[in-house]
Design a protein around this motif. Structure first.
Motif, PDB file in Angstrom:
ATOM      1  N   ASN A  82     -56.526 -13.029  16.184  1.00 57.27           N
ATOM      2  CA  ASN A  82     -56.694 -13.770  14.931  1.00 57.27           C
ATOM      3  C   ASN A  82     -56.973 -12.864  13.743  1.00 57.27           C
ATOM      4  N   ASN A  83     -57.817 -11.840  13.963  1.00 58.67           N
ATOM      5  CA  ASN A  83     -58.288 -11.031  12.841  1.00 58.67           C
ATOM      6  C   ASN A  83     -57.777  -9.592  12.833  1.00 58.67           C
ATOM      7  N   HIS A  84     -57.241  -9.126  13.956  1.00 58.07           N
ATOM      8  CA  HIS A  84     -56.785  -7.737  14.033  1.00 58.07           C
ATOM      9  C   HIS A  84     -55.405  -7.652  14.676  1.00 58.07           C
ATOM     10  N   SER A  85     -54.542  -8.585  14.298  1.00 54.44           N
ATOM     11  CA  SER A  85     -53.180  -8.593  14.850  1.00 54.44           C
ATOM     12  C   SER A  85     -52.419  -7.326  14.472  1.00 54.44           C
ATOM     13  N   ASP A  86     -52.792  -6.732  13.321  1.00 55.27           N
ATOM     14  CA  ASP A  86     -52.128  -5.484  12.916  1.00 55.27           C
ATOM     15  C   ASP A  86     -52.441  -4.348  13.876  1.00 55.27           C
ATOM     16  N   ALA A  87     -53.674  -4.317  14.401  1.00 53.87           N
ATOM     17  CA  ALA A  87     -54.047  -3.273  15.361  1.00 53.87           C
ATOM     18  C   ALA A  87     -53.347  -3.498  16.700  1.00 53.87           C
ATOM     19  N   VAL A  88     -53.240  -4.759  17.119  1.00 47.94           N
ATOM     20  CA  VAL A  88     -52.512  -5.073  18.359  1.00 47.94           C
ATOM     21  C   VAL A  88     -51.049  -4.641  18.221  1.00 47.94           C
ATOM     22  N   LEU A  89     -50.469  -4.873  17.049  1.00 48.26           N
ATOM     23  CA  LEU A  89     -49.079  -4.488  16.805  1.00 48.26           C
ATOM     24  C   LEU A  89     -48.916  -2.969  16.796  1.00 48.26           C
ATOM     25  N   LEU A  90     -49.884  -2.262  16.210  1.00 50.31           N
ATOM     26  CA  LEU A  90     -49.849  -0.798  16.205  1.00 50.31           C
ATOM     27  C   LEU A  90     -49.861  -0.256  17.628  1.00 50.31           C
ATOM     28  N   ILE A  91     -50.768  -0.775  18.453  1.00 52.44           N
ATOM     29  CA  ILE A  91     -50.881  -0.310  19.839  1.00 52.44           C
ATOM     30  C   ILE A  91     -49.608  -0.620  20.614  1.00 52.44           C
ATOM     31  N   SER A  92     -49.038  -1.809  20.397  1.00 55.13           N
ATOM     32  CA  SER A  92     -47.831  -2.195  21.131  1.00 55.13           C
ATOM     33  C   SER A  92     -46.661  -1.273  20.784  1.00 55.13           C
ATOM     34  N   ASN A  93     -46.558  -0.853  19.537  1.00 54.58           N
ATOM     35  CA  ASN A  93     -45.487   0.073  19.149  1.00 54.58           C
ATOM     36  C   ASN A  93     -45.715   1.461  19.723  1.00 54.58           C
ATOM     37  N   HIS A  94     -46.977   1.789  19.959  1.00 56.14           N
ATOM     38  CA  HIS A  94     -47.298   3.062  20.597  1.00 56.14           C
ATOM     39  C   HIS A  94     -46.935   3.036  22.079  1.00 56.14           C
ATOM     40  N   LEU A  95     -47.169   1.906  22.739  1.00 56.84           N
ATOM     41  CA  LEU A  95     -46.938   1.803  24.183  1.00 56.84           C
ATOM     42  C   LEU A  95     -45.474   1.577  24.538  1.00 56.84           C
ATOM     43  N   SER A  96     -44.697   1.057  23.592  1.00 58.37           N
ATOM     44  CA  SER A  96     -43.307   0.725  23.891  1.00 58.37           C
ATOM     45  C   SER A  96     -42.332   1.670  23.193  1.00 58.37           C
ATOM     46  N   LYS A  97     -41.152   1.835  23.794  1.00 55.94           N
ATOM     47  CA  LYS A  97     -40.093   2.632  23.171  1.00 55.94           C
ATOM     48  C   LYS A  97     -39.276   1.777  22.199  1.00 55.94           C
ATOM     49  N   ILE A 137     -41.484  -3.054  18.061  1.00 51.10           N
ATOM     50  CA  ILE A 137     -42.116  -4.356  18.263  1.00 51.10           C
ATOM     51  C   ILE A 137     -42.373  -5.011  16.906  1.00 51.10           C
ATOM     52  N   ILE A 138     -42.052  -6.297  16.806  1.00 53.54           N
ATOM     53  CA  ILE A 138     -42.282  -7.016  15.539  1.00 53.54           C
ATOM     54  C   ILE A 138     -43.414  -8.041  15.662  1.00 53.54           C
ATOM     55  N   ARG A 139     -43.732  -8.471  16.885  1.00 56.04           N
ATOM     56  CA  ARG A 139     -44.858  -9.380  17.114  1.00 56.04           C
ATOM     57  C   ARG A 139     -45.540  -8.995  18.414  1.00 56.04           C
ATOM     58  N   ALA A 140     -46.880  -9.125  18.445  1.00 59.19           N
ATOM     59  CA  ALA A 140     -47.611  -8.757  19.658  1.00 59.19           C
ATOM     60  C   ALA A 140     -48.879  -9.580  19.778  1.00 59.19           C
ATOM     61  N   GLU A 141     -49.286  -9.807  21.015  1.00 57.14           N
ATOM     62  CA  GLU A 141     -50.489 -10.605  21.285  1.00 57.14           C
ATOM     63  C   GLU A 141     -51.243 -10.008  22.462  1.00 57.14           C
ATOM     64  N   ALA A 142     -52.543  -9.834  22.321  1.00 54.73           N
ATOM     65  CA  ALA A 142     -53.375  -9.317  23.409  1.00 54.73           C
ATOM     66  C   ALA A 142     -53.650 -10.434  24.414  1.00 54.73           C
ATOM     67  N   ILE A 143     -53.471 -10.138  25.704  1.00 52.55           N
ATOM     68  CA  ILE A 143     -53.638 -11.154  26.742  1.00 52.55           C
ATOM     69  C   ILE A 143     -54.326 -10.560  27.970  1.00 52.55           C
ATOM     70  N   ILE A 144     -54.729 -11.445  28.864  1.00 57.14           N
ATOM     71  CA  ILE A 144     -55.199 -11.051  30.194  1.00 57.14           C
ATOM     72  C   ILE A 144     -54.024 -11.258  31.145  1.00 57.14           C
ATOM     73  N   TYR A 145     -53.576 -10.182  31.794  1.00 58.65           N
ATOM     74  CA  TYR A 145     -52.411 -10.254  32.678  1.00 58.65           C
ATOM     75  C   TYR A 145     -52.857 -10.368  34.130  1.00 58.65           C
ATOM     76  N   ASP A 146     -52.325 -11.377  34.798  1.00 55.54           N
ATOM     77  CA  ASP A 146     -52.568 -11.554  36.231  1.00 55.54           C
ATOM     78  C   ASP A 146     -54.071 -11.622  36.553  1.00 55.54           C
TER      79      ASP A 146
END
Length: 355
Positions: free
Chosen positions: A16-31, A34-43
Protein backbone atom coordinates in the motif's frame (compact mmCIF):
# COMPACT_ATOMS: atom_id res chain seq x y z
CA UNK A 1 5.07 -19.90 11.20
CA UNK A 2 5.97 -17.36 13.86
CA UNK A 3 4.60 -13.82 13.88
CA UNK A 4 2.33 -14.49 10.86
CA UNK A 5 -0.19 -11.74 11.62
CA UNK A 6 2.49 -9.05 11.89
CA UNK A 7 4.21 -10.33 8.73
CA UNK A 8 0.93 -10.10 6.81
CA UNK A 9 0.43 -6.58 8.17
CA UNK A 10 3.96 -5.64 7.07
CA UNK A 11 3.43 -7.00 3.56
CA UNK A 12 0.19 -5.04 3.30
CA UNK A 13 2.08 -1.90 4.31
CA UNK A 14 4.73 -2.59 1.64
CA UNK A 15 2.08 -3.01 -1.05
CA UNK A 16 0.00 0.00 0.00
CA UNK A 17 2.69 2.49 1.00
CA UNK A 18 5.95 1.23 -0.51
CA UNK A 19 4.93 -0.27 -3.84
CA UNK A 20 7.83 1.61 -5.44
CA UNK A 21 10.32 -0.33 -3.29
CA UNK A 22 8.63 -3.64 -4.14
CA UNK A 23 8.89 -2.70 -7.83
CA UNK A 24 12.58 -1.77 -7.45
CA UNK A 25 13.37 -5.13 -5.83
CA UNK A 26 11.39 -7.05 -8.47
CA UNK A 27 13.37 -5.40 -11.28
CA UNK A 28 16.55 -6.33 -9.47
CA UNK A 29 15.51 -9.99 -9.10
CA UNK A 30 14.19 -10.41 -12.64
CA UNK A 31 15.85 -10.17 -16.06
CA UNK A 32 12.58 -8.77 -17.41
CA UNK A 33 11.35 -5.19 -17.14
CA UNK A 34 8.69 -5.37 -14.42
CA UNK A 35 5.87 -2.81 -14.54
CA UNK A 36 3.78 -4.02 -11.56
CA UNK A 37 4.74 -6.00 -8.46
CA UNK A 38 3.19 -7.18 -5.21
CA UNK A 39 4.79 -8.68 -2.10
CA UNK A 40 3.20 -12.01 -1.13
CA UNK A 41 3.63 -15.11 1.00
CA UNK A 42 4.41 -18.01 -1.36
CA UNK A 43 3.36 -21.54 -0.49
CA UNK A 44 2.75 -20.47 3.14
CA UNK A 45 6.51 -20.36 3.66
CA UNK A 46 8.53 -17.94 1.55
CA UNK A 47 8.62 -14.20 0.94
CA UNK A 48 7.95 -13.72 -2.77
CA UNK A 49 6.97 -11.11 -5.31
CA UNK A 50 4.15 -11.50 -7.81
CA UNK A 51 5.23 -9.51 -10.87
CA UNK A 52 3.95 -8.48 -14.28
CA UNK A 53 6.01 -7.41 -17.29
CA UNK A 54 3.03 -6.40 -19.41
CA UNK A 55 2.69 -9.67 -21.30
CA UNK A 56 2.74 -12.25 -18.50
CA UNK A 57 2.55 -12.59 -14.73
CA UNK A 58 4.83 -14.77 -12.62
CA UNK A 59 6.05 -15.28 -9.05
CA UNK A 60 9.64 -14.75 -7.93
CA UNK A 61 10.38 -16.73 -4.77
CA UNK A 62 13.20 -15.38 -2.59
CA UNK A 63 15.45 -17.28 -0.19
CA UNK A 64 13.73 -15.72 2.83
CA UNK A 65 11.90 -18.52 4.68
CA UNK A 66 9.31 -17.30 7.20
CA UNK A 67 9.76 -20.35 9.42
CA UNK A 68 10.75 -19.16 12.93
CA UNK A 69 11.23 -15.62 11.56
CA UNK A 70 9.65 -12.37 12.74
CA UNK A 71 8.36 -9.24 11.05
CA UNK A 72 11.52 -7.50 12.25
CA UNK A 73 13.63 -10.08 10.39
CA UNK A 74 11.61 -9.38 7.25
CA UNK A 75 12.12 -5.60 7.61
CA UNK A 76 15.90 -6.06 7.70
CA UNK A 77 15.80 -8.44 4.72
CA UNK A 78 13.62 -6.01 2.74
CA UNK A 79 15.99 -3.08 3.38
CA UNK A 80 18.98 -5.26 2.42
CA UNK A 81 17.24 -6.11 -0.87
CA UNK A 82 16.66 -2.40 -1.56
CA UNK A 83 20.37 -1.67 -1.06
CA UNK A 84 21.38 -4.56 -3.31
CA UNK A 85 18.88 -3.49 -5.97
CA UNK A 86 20.15 0.10 -5.91
CA UNK A 87 23.77 -1.02 -6.35
CA UNK A 88 22.73 -3.09 -9.36
CA UNK A 89 20.23 -0.73 -11.00
CA UNK A 90 21.90 2.54 -9.99
CA UNK A 91 20.03 5.59 -11.39
CA UNK A 92 17.89 3.60 -13.84
CA UNK A 93 15.05 3.53 -11.27
CA UNK A 94 13.77 6.56 -9.27
CA UNK A 95 14.56 6.77 -5.57
CA UNK A 96 11.96 5.01 -3.47
CA UNK A 97 10.10 6.51 -0.56
CA UNK A 98 12.02 4.26 1.85
CA UNK A 99 15.37 5.42 0.47
CA UNK A 100 14.34 9.07 0.75
CA UNK A 101 13.19 8.51 4.35
CA UNK A 102 16.52 6.89 5.22
CA UNK A 103 18.39 9.84 3.71
CA UNK A 104 16.13 12.24 5.58
CA UNK A 105 16.71 10.43 8.88
CA UNK A 106 20.47 10.77 8.42
CA UNK A 107 20.34 14.43 7.45
CA UNK A 108 21.68 17.35 9.44
CA UNK A 109 18.13 18.34 10.41
CA UNK A 110 18.00 15.35 12.80
CA UNK A 111 20.33 15.16 15.76
CA UNK A 112 20.60 13.83 19.30
CA UNK A 113 19.75 15.84 22.41
CA UNK A 114 20.77 14.72 25.89
CA UNK A 115 17.93 15.66 28.23
CA UNK A 116 16.54 15.16 31.73
CA UNK A 117 13.03 14.77 33.05
CA UNK A 118 12.04 18.15 34.49
CA UNK A 119 8.35 17.70 35.27
CA UNK A 120 5.73 14.93 35.25
CA UNK A 121 1.96 15.37 35.29
CA UNK A 122 -1.20 13.41 34.49
CA UNK A 123 -3.19 15.42 31.95
CA UNK A 124 -5.96 12.85 31.54
CA UNK A 125 -6.98 9.52 33.00
CA UNK A 126 -4.48 7.58 30.86
CA UNK A 127 -1.96 10.12 29.52
CA UNK A 128 1.19 11.12 31.40
CA UNK A 129 2.95 14.25 30.20
CA UNK A 130 6.71 14.28 30.68
CA UNK A 131 8.57 17.56 30.27
CA UNK A 132 12.21 17.18 29.25
CA UNK A 133 14.78 19.91 29.73
CA UNK A 134 17.74 20.34 27.41
CA UNK A 135 19.36 22.58 24.84
CA UNK A 136 16.55 22.49 22.29
CA UNK A 137 17.13 25.94 20.77
CA UNK A 138 18.62 24.28 17.65
CA UNK A 139 15.77 21.77 17.32
CA UNK A 140 13.82 22.82 14.22
CA UNK A 141 10.29 21.42 13.78
CA UNK A 142 7.54 21.76 11.19
CA UNK A 143 4.97 22.37 13.95
CA UNK A 144 2.83 19.50 12.71
CA UNK A 145 3.29 15.82 13.69
CA UNK A 146 7.01 16.16 14.52
CA UNK A 147 8.22 13.11 16.42
CA UNK A 148 11.38 12.12 18.25
CA UNK A 149 13.06 8.82 19.00
CA UNK A 150 13.13 8.64 22.81
CA UNK A 151 16.09 6.51 23.96
CA UNK A 152 16.46 5.47 27.61
CA UNK A 153 18.58 2.92 29.53
CA UNK A 154 17.03 -0.49 30.03
CA UNK A 155 15.72 -1.07 33.54
CA UNK A 156 18.23 -3.84 34.29
CA UNK A 157 21.13 -1.96 32.69
CA UNK A 158 23.67 0.31 34.38
CA UNK A 159 24.22 2.13 31.08
CA UNK A 160 24.66 5.90 31.44
CA UNK A 161 23.44 8.26 28.74
CA UNK A 162 25.91 10.97 27.72
CA UNK A 163 26.23 13.99 25.44
CA UNK A 164 28.04 12.00 22.73
CA UNK A 165 25.49 9.18 22.48
CA UNK A 166 24.06 9.22 18.95
CA UNK A 167 21.58 7.42 16.70
CA UNK A 168 24.58 5.53 15.27
CA UNK A 169 25.36 4.13 18.74
CA UNK A 170 21.71 3.14 19.21
CA UNK A 171 21.53 1.36 15.86
CA UNK A 172 24.84 -0.43 16.43
CA UNK A 173 23.68 -1.69 19.84
CA UNK A 174 20.47 -2.95 18.25
CA UNK A 175 22.30 -4.80 15.47
CA UNK A 176 24.71 -6.33 17.99
CA UNK A 177 21.79 -7.46 20.14
CA UNK A 178 22.98 -5.51 23.17
CA UNK A 179 20.40 -4.61 25.79
CA UNK A 180 21.82 -1.35 27.12
CA UNK A 181 19.04 0.91 25.86
CA UNK A 182 15.68 0.84 24.13
CA UNK A 183 13.82 3.47 22.20
CA UNK A 184 10.52 4.32 20.51
CA UNK A 185 9.12 7.23 18.52
CA UNK A 186 6.83 9.75 20.22
CA UNK A 187 5.25 12.95 18.92
CA UNK A 188 6.25 16.33 20.32
CA UNK A 189 3.32 18.05 22.00
CA UNK A 190 5.01 21.38 22.74
CA UNK A 191 8.50 22.77 22.29
CA UNK A 192 10.31 25.76 23.78
CA UNK A 193 14.01 26.62 23.68
CA UNK A 194 14.79 24.57 26.78
CA UNK A 195 11.69 22.41 27.28
CA UNK A 196 10.04 19.65 25.26
CA UNK A 197 6.74 18.01 26.24
CA UNK A 198 5.81 14.45 25.23
CA UNK A 199 2.59 12.57 26.04
CA UNK A 200 2.85 8.89 27.01
CA UNK A 201 -0.28 6.71 26.94
CA UNK A 202 -0.37 4.44 30.00
CA UNK A 203 -1.51 0.82 29.63
CA UNK A 204 -2.43 -1.97 32.06
CA UNK A 205 0.52 -4.05 30.82
CA UNK A 206 3.17 -1.57 29.69
CA UNK A 207 6.45 -2.59 28.10
CA UNK A 208 9.49 -0.77 26.76
CA UNK A 209 9.04 3.00 26.78
CA UNK A 210 5.54 2.66 28.26
CA UNK A 211 7.03 0.99 31.32
CA UNK A 212 9.76 3.64 31.54
CA UNK A 213 7.21 6.46 31.31
CA UNK A 214 5.11 4.89 34.06
CA UNK A 215 8.04 4.79 36.50
CA UNK A 216 9.99 7.85 35.29
CA UNK A 217 11.18 10.31 37.94
CA UNK A 218 12.51 13.86 37.97
CA UNK A 219 16.15 13.85 36.89
CA UNK A 220 16.01 10.67 34.80
CA UNK A 221 18.10 11.01 31.63
CA UNK A 222 17.12 10.30 28.04
CA UNK A 223 18.48 10.99 24.58
CA UNK A 224 15.97 12.46 22.13
CA UNK A 225 16.77 12.06 18.42
CA UNK A 226 14.97 13.76 15.56
CA UNK A 227 12.76 15.35 14.56
CA UNK A 228 10.92 13.61 11.74
CA UNK A 229 7.46 14.12 10.27
CA UNK A 230 4.92 12.23 8.11
CA UNK A 231 2.30 14.95 7.57
CA UNK A 232 2.77 16.08 3.99
CA UNK A 233 -0.46 17.33 2.37
CA UNK A 234 -0.57 18.58 -1.22
CA UNK A 235 -0.36 22.32 -1.71
CA UNK A 236 -3.51 24.45 -1.69
CA UNK A 237 -5.76 22.01 0.19
CA UNK A 238 -9.02 23.51 1.41
CA UNK A 239 -10.24 20.65 3.62
CA UNK A 240 -8.44 18.45 6.15
CA UNK A 241 -9.71 15.35 7.96
CA UNK A 242 -7.71 14.15 10.97
CA UNK A 243 -8.33 11.10 13.17
CA UNK A 244 -6.51 9.12 15.86
CA UNK A 245 -6.64 7.26 19.16
CA UNK A 246 -4.80 8.49 22.26
CA UNK A 247 -1.39 7.74 20.74
CA UNK A 248 -2.05 10.27 17.97
CA UNK A 249 -3.46 13.07 20.13
CA UNK A 250 -0.23 15.14 20.30
CA UNK A 251 0.25 15.02 16.52
CA UNK A 252 -3.34 15.89 15.62
CA UNK A 253 -3.61 18.65 18.20
CA UNK A 254 -0.32 20.19 17.11
CA UNK A 255 -1.48 20.14 13.48
CA UNK A 256 -4.80 21.73 14.50
CA UNK A 257 -3.18 24.48 16.56
CA UNK A 258 -0.87 25.59 13.77
CA UNK A 259 -3.23 25.06 10.85
CA UNK A 260 -3.90 27.82 8.33
CA UNK A 261 -7.17 29.52 9.27
CA UNK A 262 -8.40 29.19 5.68
CA UNK A 263 -8.45 25.37 5.83
CA UNK A 264 -11.62 23.68 7.09
CA UNK A 265 -10.64 20.88 9.46
CA UNK A 266 -12.60 17.96 10.95
CA UNK A 267 -10.84 16.09 13.78
CA UNK A 268 -11.95 12.74 15.23
CA UNK A 269 -10.41 11.55 18.50
CA UNK A 270 -11.12 8.06 19.86
CA UNK A 271 -10.38 7.90 23.60
CA UNK A 272 -11.41 5.75 26.57
CA UNK A 273 -14.09 7.99 28.07
CA UNK A 274 -14.96 11.58 29.03
CA UNK A 275 -12.09 11.58 31.53
CA UNK A 276 -9.66 11.32 28.60
CA UNK A 277 -11.07 14.26 26.64
CA UNK A 278 -8.54 17.08 26.17
CA UNK A 279 -10.27 19.69 23.98
CA UNK A 280 -8.19 22.47 22.45
CA UNK A 281 -10.47 23.89 19.74
CA UNK A 282 -10.19 27.67 19.80
CA UNK A 283 -10.39 28.24 16.05
CA UNK A 284 -13.54 28.60 13.99
CA UNK A 285 -12.22 26.49 11.12
CA UNK A 286 -11.67 23.41 13.33
CA UNK A 287 -14.42 21.08 14.53
CA UNK A 288 -13.42 18.48 17.13
CA UNK A 289 -15.32 15.22 17.55
CA UNK A 290 -14.69 13.04 20.61
CA UNK A 291 -15.53 9.33 20.41
CA UNK A 292 -15.62 7.25 23.62
CA UNK A 293 -14.96 3.51 23.28
CA UNK A 294 -15.89 2.82 26.95
CA UNK A 295 -15.83 -0.98 27.38
CA UNK A 296 -14.04 -1.72 24.09
CA UNK A 297 -10.35 -2.58 24.33
CA UNK A 298 -7.83 -0.13 22.81
CA UNK A 299 -7.34 -0.85 19.12
CA UNK A 300 -10.36 -3.15 18.88
CA UNK A 301 -13.25 -0.69 18.79
CA UNK A 302 -15.19 -0.13 15.55
CA UNK A 303 -16.55 3.23 16.71
CA UNK A 304 -13.93 5.37 14.99
CA UNK A 305 -14.30 3.46 11.71
CA UNK A 306 -18.09 3.61 11.83
CA UNK A 307 -17.99 7.34 12.57
CA UNK A 308 -15.67 8.02 9.65
CA UNK A 309 -17.91 5.99 7.35
CA UNK A 310 -20.59 8.64 7.87
CA UNK A 311 -18.31 11.55 6.91
CA UNK A 312 -19.22 13.18 3.61
CA UNK A 313 -15.98 13.92 1.80
CA UNK A 314 -15.44 17.20 -0.06
CA UNK A 315 -15.43 16.90 -3.85
CA UNK A 316 -11.84 18.17 -4.21
CA UNK A 317 -8.81 19.74 -2.51
CA UNK A 318 -8.93 17.57 0.63
CA UNK A 319 -6.36 15.54 2.57
CA UNK A 320 -6.88 12.76 5.13
CA UNK A 321 -4.33 12.08 7.86
CA UNK A 322 -4.67 9.54 10.66
CA UNK A 323 -2.64 7.64 13.25
CA UNK A 324 -3.30 4.97 15.86
CA UNK A 325 -3.37 1.21 16.28
CA UNK A 326 -2.01 -0.41 13.10
CA UNK A 327 -4.81 -2.91 12.32
CA UNK A 328 -7.46 -0.31 13.11
CA UNK A 329 -5.77 2.19 10.78
CA UNK A 330 -5.61 -0.35 7.94
CA UNK A 331 -9.37 -0.87 8.20
CA UNK A 332 -9.98 2.87 8.05
CA UNK A 333 -7.61 3.39 5.14
CA UNK A 334 -9.24 0.53 3.22
CA UNK A 335 -12.63 2.18 3.72
CA UNK A 336 -11.46 5.47 2.22
CA UNK A 337 -9.63 3.79 -0.67
CA UNK A 338 -12.74 1.70 -1.42
CA UNK A 339 -14.88 4.82 -1.81
CA UNK A 340 -12.47 6.40 -4.28
CA UNK A 341 -9.90 8.33 -2.23
CA UNK A 342 -6.58 8.49 -4.11
CA UNK A 343 -3.20 7.56 -2.62
CA UNK A 344 -1.93 11.15 -2.61
CA UNK A 345 -5.06 12.26 -0.72
CA UNK A 346 -4.51 10.07 2.34
CA UNK A 347 -1.73 9.17 4.77
CA UNK A 348 -2.49 6.76 7.62
CA UNK A 349 0.13 5.51 10.09
CA UNK A 350 0.18 2.66 12.59
CA UNK A 351 1.71 4.10 15.76
CA UNK A 352 1.36 0.83 17.70
CA UNK A 353 0.05 -2.72 17.34
CA UNK A 354 -2.33 -4.60 19.63
CA UNK A 355 -1.20 -8.01 20.81
Amino acid sequence: MKDLEEIELLLEDYNNNHSDAVLLISNHLSKKKIIRAEAIIYDSTFFAIKATDGSSSFIMKTSFNFQAKTAENLKKYFIKQIYQARRNIKDAFPKTRIEMNIEKSSSASSRSFLSKVKKISMISKNIREITFEGEFENLITRRTDDFMLVIVPQKESNFKMNQNYSITDFRRQSIEGRKDTFGAFYSIRKLDDDELKIWFVLHDHPAGLGDWAKRAEIGDEAVLWGPRSLFNPPENIEHLILFCDESGLPAMQSISEHLNNEINCLVFYEVLDEGCCIPINKKRNIKENWIYRKEDLPGESKLLLNTLRKVKLPKKNFYIFGAGEAFQMIGIKNHFMNIGVLKDQINVSGYWKRK
